[in-house]
Design a protein around this motif. Structure first.
Motif, PDB file in Angstrom:
ATOM      1  N   GLN A 146       0.831  -1.202   0.000  1.00  0.00           N
ATOM      2  CA  GLN A 146       0.000   0.000   0.000  1.00  0.00           C
ATOM      3  C   GLN A 146       0.865   1.251   0.000  1.00  0.00           C
ATOM      4  N   GLU A 147       1.920   1.253   0.807  1.00  0.00           N
ATOM      5  CA  GLU A 147       2.829   2.402   0.844  1.00  0.00           C
ATOM      6  C   GLU A 147       3.529   2.573  -0.500  1.00  0.00           C
ATOM      7  N   ALA A 148       3.929   1.456  -1.102  1.00  0.00           N
ATOM      8  CA  ALA A 148       4.602   1.516  -2.403  1.00  0.00           C
ATOM      9  C   ALA A 148       3.664   2.068  -3.469  1.00  0.00           C
ATOM     10  N   PHE A 149       2.406   1.677  -3.412  1.00  0.00           N
ATOM     11  CA  PHE A 149       1.432   2.178  -4.388  1.00  0.00           C
ATOM     12  C   PHE A 149       1.182   3.664  -4.183  1.00  0.00           C
ATOM     13  N   ASN A 150       1.143   4.104  -2.946  1.00  0.00           N
ATOM     14  CA  ASN A 150       0.970   5.543  -2.675  1.00  0.00           C
ATOM     15  C   ASN A 150       2.114   6.357  -3.273  1.00  0.00           C
ATOM     16  N   ILE A 151       3.334   5.824  -3.138  1.00  0.00           N
ATOM     17  CA  ILE A 151       4.499   6.499  -3.721  1.00  0.00           C
ATOM     18  C   ILE A 151       4.360   6.548  -5.240  1.00  0.00           C
ATOM     19  N   ALA A 152       3.947   5.418  -5.834  1.00  0.00           N
ATOM     20  CA  ALA A 152       3.780   5.363  -7.284  1.00  0.00           C
ATOM     21  C   ALA A 152       2.746   6.375  -7.750  1.00  0.00           C
ATOM     22  N   CYS A 153       1.638   6.479  -7.021  1.00  0.00           N
ATOM     23  CA  CYS A 153       0.575   7.421  -7.402  1.00  0.00           C
ATOM     24  C   CYS A 153       1.069   8.863  -7.373  1.00  0.00           C
ATOM     25  N   GLU A 154       1.882   9.196  -6.360  1.00  0.00           N
ATOM     26  CA  GLU A 154       2.422  10.552  -6.271  1.00  0.00           C
ATOM     27  C   GLU A 154       3.328  10.856  -7.457  1.00  0.00           C
ATOM     28  N   LEU A 155       4.177   9.902  -7.810  1.00  0.00           N
ATOM     29  CA  LEU A 155       5.089  10.097  -8.943  1.00  0.00           C
ATOM     30  C   LEU A 155       4.325  10.170 -10.259  1.00  0.00           C
ATOM     31  N   ILE A 156       3.294   9.343 -10.395  1.00  0.00           N
ATOM     32  CA  ILE A 156       2.483   9.360 -11.613  1.00  0.00           C
ATOM     33  C   ILE A 156       1.781  10.705 -11.758  1.00  0.00           C
ATOM     34  N   ALA A 157       1.273  11.231 -10.651  1.00  0.00           N
ATOM     35  CA  ALA A 157       0.610  12.539 -10.686  1.00  0.00           C
ATOM     36  C   ALA A 157       1.591  13.643 -11.066  1.00  0.00           C
ATOM     37  N   CYS A 158       2.781  13.587 -10.494  1.00  0.00           N
ATOM     38  CA  CYS A 158       3.807  14.594 -10.802  1.00  0.00           C
ATOM     39  C   CYS A 158       4.310  14.461 -12.238  1.00  0.00           C
ATOM     40  N   GLY A 159       4.256  13.246 -12.773  1.00  0.00           N
ATOM     41  CA  GLY A 159       4.756  13.003 -14.130  1.00  0.00           C
ATOM     42  C   GLY A 159       3.710  13.186 -15.205  1.00  0.00           C
ATOM     43  N   GLY A 160       2.560  13.696 -14.843  1.00  0.00           N
ATOM     44  CA  GLY A 160       1.529  13.942 -15.842  1.00  0.00           C
ATOM     45  C   GLY A 160       0.763  12.702 -16.253  1.00  0.00           C
ATOM     46  N   GLY A 161       0.801  11.677 -15.407  1.00  0.00           N
ATOM     47  CA  GLY A 161       0.021  10.471 -15.708  1.00  0.00           C
ATOM     48  C   GLY A 161       0.834   9.215 -15.852  1.00  0.00           C
ATOM     49  N   SER A 162       2.167   9.338 -15.791  1.00  0.00           N
ATOM     50  CA  SER A 162       3.006   8.148 -15.920  1.00  0.00           C
ATOM     51  C   SER A 162       4.360   8.388 -15.253  1.00  0.00           C
ATOM     52  N   VAL A 163       5.084   7.317 -15.001  1.00  0.00           N
ATOM     53  CA  VAL A 163       6.407   7.422 -14.393  1.00  0.00           C
ATOM     54  C   VAL A 163       7.300   6.332 -14.968  1.00  0.00           C
ATOM     55  N   ARG A 164       8.559   6.665 -15.194  1.00  0.00           N
ATOM     56  CA  ARG A 164       9.474   5.670 -15.740  1.00  0.00           C
ATOM     57  C   ARG A 164       9.933   4.724 -14.644  1.00  0.00           C
ATOM     58  N   ARG A 165      10.276   3.541 -15.043  1.00  0.00           N
ATOM     59  CA  ARG A 165      10.655   2.476 -14.106  1.00  0.00           C
ATOM     60  C   ARG A 165      11.825   2.894 -13.228  1.00  0.00           C
ATOM     61  N   ARG A 166      12.826   3.501 -13.813  1.00  0.00           N
ATOM     62  CA  ARG A 166      14.020   3.876 -13.056  1.00  0.00           C
ATOM     63  C   ARG A 166      13.682   4.804 -11.902  1.00  0.00           C
ATOM     64  N   GLU A 167      12.830   5.778 -12.162  1.00  0.00           N
ATOM     65  CA  GLU A 167      12.454   6.731 -11.117  1.00  0.00           C
ATOM     66  C   GLU A 167      11.601   6.069 -10.041  1.00  0.00           C
TER      67      GLU A 167
END
Length: 397
Positions: free
Chosen positions: A122-143
């Motif tokens: 759940q914590e990992a998904f929350n982090i992913a959601c924040e990065l996706i929001a900051c990235g305009g809808g997506s995030v690269r694997r490395r980040e």
């Protein structure tokens, strides 16, 4: 390669090429429609899938594939035995629920080793959601991996594990999080950027119980119905297939695969066949998991009509479904051919050159490697086919 008691006739290869949309007469216009027909196509290599898609289409180029991912029509994930596949977005959730694969004991041990719990996910998904929001809808694997490792390093990721294997522990930890969130239907790979796909929130995709789903599944739909749909779509896009083929492809027990295929025979969507005098003939009852074959009732007639197209030369990518989509591949190649296709025996397959339904060469980065010495004319013919596909694979093609 595993030795097979049943050596499949060449007609099976021609029929499979027809079912797999490789022939000009059965090509489709849209790469999304191609994937929908096939249900799922291996996507281990980022650029192998575009190659696999465009050779099944009339005029599509790699640009069309990139745009399909950008629109959100296609996604890249791990619905089947942990292997990377491409599916339509509308097939993501119902397929995941129908297959409902439990994680293996090795993954469970790894989660225990890293101390990964549901709260961790759940914590990992929350982090992913924040990065996706900051990235305009997506995030690269490395980040994404870097953010997870930074957040969880001391508690989970093992960055202080010492020398040797300890150096790879953080990456392994991040991979486990990625696989787990994919399995839960929370994180999926979408937009295609150069040599990678960017992650998106999988909750954006059509829910299994929505009208937009590729197959409707809710709490009232038995899993067996979902598996019957998987069996039909697999057989439609790969036939003729055996029970063992489906069991391997979808990581199902043979009894489960048999029941799913037989449900489609009962409904009239698939026919049942057996090899007689080196040809497929109708079969009245199941004869065995390796000798009973299933396909759409008119497939063999279509294959006969288009046989002249199947006898041409094809340049196929590594991991193409014509090769990896089956347990028994003997209609396409023999043990010698399998060793040439995968010389290290590690699952890293090479691109294929197929002529008259059989593999005649592979095409690694070093150049064409022939199974048998070719004529000068054959070398020129093969190079012409390779050049044609290479041109369509150019980004601005």
């Amino acid at each position: 390669m595993v030795a097979h008691k049943v050596i499949l006739p060449l007609d099976v290869s021609y029929a499979r090429m027809t079912a797999q949309l490789l022939l000009p007469s059965v090509h489709k216009d849209s790469v999304v429609d191609i994937v929908g027909h096939m249900l799922a196509m291996q996507g281990q290599s980022v650029y192998a899938f575009p190659h696999a898609a465009i050779i099944r289409s009339r005029e599509s180029s790699i640009t069309d594939v990139v745009e399909a991912f950008e629109r959100g029509d296609l996604v890249r994930h791990r619905p089947i035995r942990g292997t990377v596949h491409i599916t339509r977005a509308q097939d993501y959730h119902w397929l995941r629920q129908a297959l409902n694969h439990k994680q293996g004991s090795f993954t469970s041990r790894q989660e225990e080793f890293f101390g990964i719990t549901e709260q961790t996910y759940q914590e990992a998904f929350n982090i992913a959601c924040e990065l996706i929001a900051c990235g305009g809808g997506s995030v690269r694997r490395r980040e994404l991996f870097a953010a997870w490792i930074e957040c969880f390093s001391k508690a989970h990721a093992g960055q202080d594990a010492g020398e040797g294997n300890g150096r790879s522990l953080p990456q392994r930890f991040a991979q486990l999080l990625m696989w787990g969130l994919d399995r839960q239907g929370l994180l999926v790979e979408g937009p295609m950027r150069k040599n990678e796909h960017y992650f998106i929130d999988a909750r954006r995709l059509p829910a299994a119980d929505s009208a937009a789903s590729g197959f409707y599944m809710d709490a009232t739909v038995p899993r067996e119905q979902g598996l019957a749909e998987v069996a039909y779509r697999y057989a439609r896009g790969h036939g003729p297939v055996s029970i063992s083929d489906l069991a391997r492809w979808a990581s199902l027990k043979k009894s489960t695969a048999r029941n799913a295929l037989e449900e489609n025979v009962y409904c009239g969507r698939l026919g049942r066949y057996i090899i007689v005098d080196n040809k497929l003939a109708p079969l009245s009852a199941v004869a065995g998991s390796d000798v009973t074959f299933y396909c759409e009732p008119d497939l063999m007639d279509r294959a006969a009509d288009y046989r002249h197209e199947a006898e041409r030369i094809f340049y196929l990518p590594s991991f193409d479904e014509l090769h990896v989509g089956y347990h028994n591949r003997t209609c396409l190649t023999d043990e010698m051919g399998e060793r040439v296709i995968c010389p290290a025996g590690n699952g890293m397959f090479r691109s294929l050159i197929v002529d008259s339904g059989r593999v005649i060469a592979v095409f690694p980065s070093s150049g064409v490697e022939w199974i048998k010495a070719p004529t000068v004319t054959r070398q020129r013919q093969v190079q012409k086919v390779i050049d044609g596909i290479t041109q369509r694979m150019e980004l601005l093609g």
